[in-house]
Design a protein around this motif. Structure first.
Motif, PDB file in Angstrom:
ATOM      1  N   ALA A 141       0.812  -1.219   0.000  1.00  0.00           N
ATOM      2  CA  ALA A 141       0.000   0.000   0.000  1.00  0.00           C
ATOM      3  C   ALA A 141       0.843   1.266   0.000  1.00  0.00           C
ATOM      4  O   ALA A 141       0.458   2.281  -0.595  1.00  0.00           O
ATOM      5  N   VAL A 142       2.013   1.227   0.639  1.00  0.00           N
ATOM      6  CA  VAL A 142       2.887   2.406   0.664  1.00  0.00           C
ATOM      7  C   VAL A 142       3.360   2.739  -0.749  1.00  0.00           C
ATOM      8  O   VAL A 142       3.331   3.900  -1.178  1.00  0.00           O
ATOM      9  N   ALA A 143       3.786   1.728  -1.485  1.00  0.00           N
ATOM     10  CA  ALA A 143       4.241   1.937  -2.866  1.00  0.00           C
ATOM     11  C   ALA A 143       3.087   2.360  -3.761  1.00  0.00           C
ATOM     12  O   ALA A 143       3.229   3.263  -4.605  1.00  0.00           O
ATOM     13  N   PHE A 144       1.914   1.742  -3.592  1.00  0.00           N
ATOM     14  CA  PHE A 144       0.762   2.089  -4.426  1.00  0.00           C
ATOM     15  C   PHE A 144       0.349   3.542  -4.193  1.00  0.00           C
ATOM     16  O   PHE A 144       0.031   4.270  -5.133  1.00  0.00           O
ATOM     17  N   THR A 145       0.373   3.960  -2.937  1.00  0.00           N
ATOM     18  CA  THR A 145      -0.005   5.337  -2.604  1.00  0.00           C
ATOM     19  C   THR A 145       0.983   6.335  -3.195  1.00  0.00           C
ATOM     20  O   THR A 145       0.596   7.400  -3.689  1.00  0.00           O
ATOM     21  N   TYR A 146       2.264   5.972  -3.162  1.00  0.00           N
ATOM     22  CA  TYR A 146       3.294   6.843  -3.741  1.00  0.00           C
ATOM     23  C   TYR A 146       3.041   7.041  -5.242  1.00  0.00           C
ATOM     24  O   TYR A 146       3.082   8.173  -5.747  1.00  0.00           O
ATOM     25  N   VAL A 147       2.782   5.954  -5.958  1.00  0.00           N
ATOM     26  CA  VAL A 147       2.567   6.052  -7.409  1.00  0.00           C
ATOM     27  C   VAL A 147       1.264   6.776  -7.717  1.00  0.00           C
ATOM     28  O   VAL A 147       1.188   7.557  -8.670  1.00  0.00           O
ATOM     29  N   LYS A 148       0.244   6.558  -6.911  1.00  0.00           N
ATOM     30  CA  LYS A 148      -1.015   7.290  -7.088  1.00  0.00           C
ATOM     31  C   LYS A 148      -0.758   8.805  -7.050  1.00  0.00           C
ATOM     32  O   LYS A 148      -1.341   9.576  -7.815  1.00  0.00           O
ATOM     33  N   GLY A 149       0.147   9.228  -6.178  1.00  0.00           N
ATOM     34  CA  GLY A 149       0.476  10.648  -6.032  1.00  0.00           C
ATOM     35  C   GLY A 149       1.293  11.212  -7.176  1.00  0.00           C
ATOM     36  O   GLY A 149       1.524  12.427  -7.233  1.00  0.00           O
ATOM     37  N   LYS A 150       1.727  10.355  -8.102  1.00  0.00           N
ATOM     38  CA  LYS A 150       2.517  10.787  -9.262  1.00  0.00           C
ATOM     39  C   LYS A 150       1.657  10.943 -10.515  1.00  0.00           C
ATOM     40  O   LYS A 150       2.156  10.807 -11.638  1.00  0.00           O
ATOM     41  N   ARG A 151       0.383  11.229 -10.351  1.00  0.00           N
ATOM     42  CA  ARG A 151      -0.546  11.334 -11.476  1.00  0.00           C
ATOM     43  C   ARG A 151       0.055  12.172 -12.617  1.00  0.00           C
ATOM     44  O   ARG A 151       0.560  13.276 -12.410  1.00  0.00           O
ATOM     45  N   GLY A 152      -0.014  11.603 -13.839  1.00  0.00           N
ATOM     46  CA  GLY A 152       0.470  12.296 -15.024  1.00  0.00           C
ATOM     47  C   GLY A 152       1.955  12.195 -15.266  1.00  0.00           C
ATOM     48  O   GLY A 152       2.448  12.663 -16.303  1.00  0.00           O
TER      49      GLY A 152
END
Length: 270
Positions: free
Chosen positions: A32-43
């Protein structure tokens, strides 16, 4: 981590991508930590997420995490790590039906070793329960190797973890595979039936692939999809896939998106 580094090495060694790729490990929360990080990199077209489908889909199903599929762009799927129903060699269960028959006579009394309450091993057990109407207990371990060792040592009677986790013990005839979750019989285990051919619609495994953040330009997705397809076609990948007993299967961005949707729907009641 090993899978990501292998693909990174292929992309670099084969000069498929000329720019350096830097691996960042973001541990915690079963991904979940990695998924949340990538979610925050939208675009951001320079961010790629290594994904194991079991933990990824489990995270996307939790409303409290807000990690729905809409926050990611499917990129590439290279293979699936098959699960198996495995027992120690001295086990009285010689076939999968032996195990199920015993479990039906003792509902909730037989324990299975898995890595986590939401991982692919547990999901496999859940699917087995749904299709056979047998009921099991489960106990979790920090890694698939630990789950396998608990079975090997006679502490837990069986496991539904990855075939590769137990391969050395299978070759040494210390563990026996009762059934596998692949669509067809595994070439390395030609005498072991699939659950499907036994009459149980259980096709599951730990998918190995990649995602990008949502909102990434289409041309960036197309470029990275093509790069990963070339890596998948390389001799280095083929050897790695064979050595690790993967169910080799390529899916590009569009097909992977449909696959994740279907898997998410199938696990809605999990």
């Amino acid at each position: 981590d090993v899978f990501a580094r292998l693909v990174q090495e292929i992309l670099s060694r084969e000069k498929i991508i000329t720019q350096p790729m830097i691996l960042q490990t973001r541990v915690g929360g079963a991904g979940a930590v990695a998924f949340t990080y990538v979610k925050g990199k939208r675009g951001d077209p320079h961010t790629v997420l290594t994904m194991a489908t079991g933990s990824f889909l489990a995270a996307t199903s939790r409303p409290d995490l807000d990690l729905g599929l809409e926050h990611f762009t499917p990129l590439a799927f290279l293979a699936r790590h098959p699960q198996a129903v495995m027992v120690p060699s001295p086990s009285p269960w010689k076939t999968f039906r032996d195990l199920v028959g015993n479990a039906r006579r003792q509902p909730g009394e037989i324990t299975c070793a898995v890595t986590s309450a939401t991982g692919t091993g547990r999901q496999t057990l859940w699917k087995i329960e749904q299709t056979t109407k047998a009921k099991f207990k489960f106990v979790t371990f920090k890694a698939g190797s630990e789950a396998v060792l608990s079975v090997l040592g006679g502490h837990v009677p069986f496991t539904t973890e990855n075939v590769s986790e137990a391969w050395a013990h299978i070759e040494a005839k210390k563990m026996r595979v009762l059934a596998v979750t692949t669509e067809k019989r595994m070439p390395s285990l030609p005498d072991v039936p699939t659950l499907t051919e036994l009459g149980y619609d259980v096709k599951i495994g730990t998918g190995r692939g990649f995602m990008m953040p949502a909102g990434v330009p289409r041309e960036a997705v197309a470029y990275m999809e093509s790069a990963h397809q070339k890596a998948h076609q390389s001799p280095m990948w083929r050897k790695y896939s064979d050595d690790n007993k993967y169910e080799d299967r390529w899916m590009g961005s569009a097909e992977l998106g449909k696959y994740l949707d279907s898997q998410r729907s199938a696990q809605a009641d999990f």
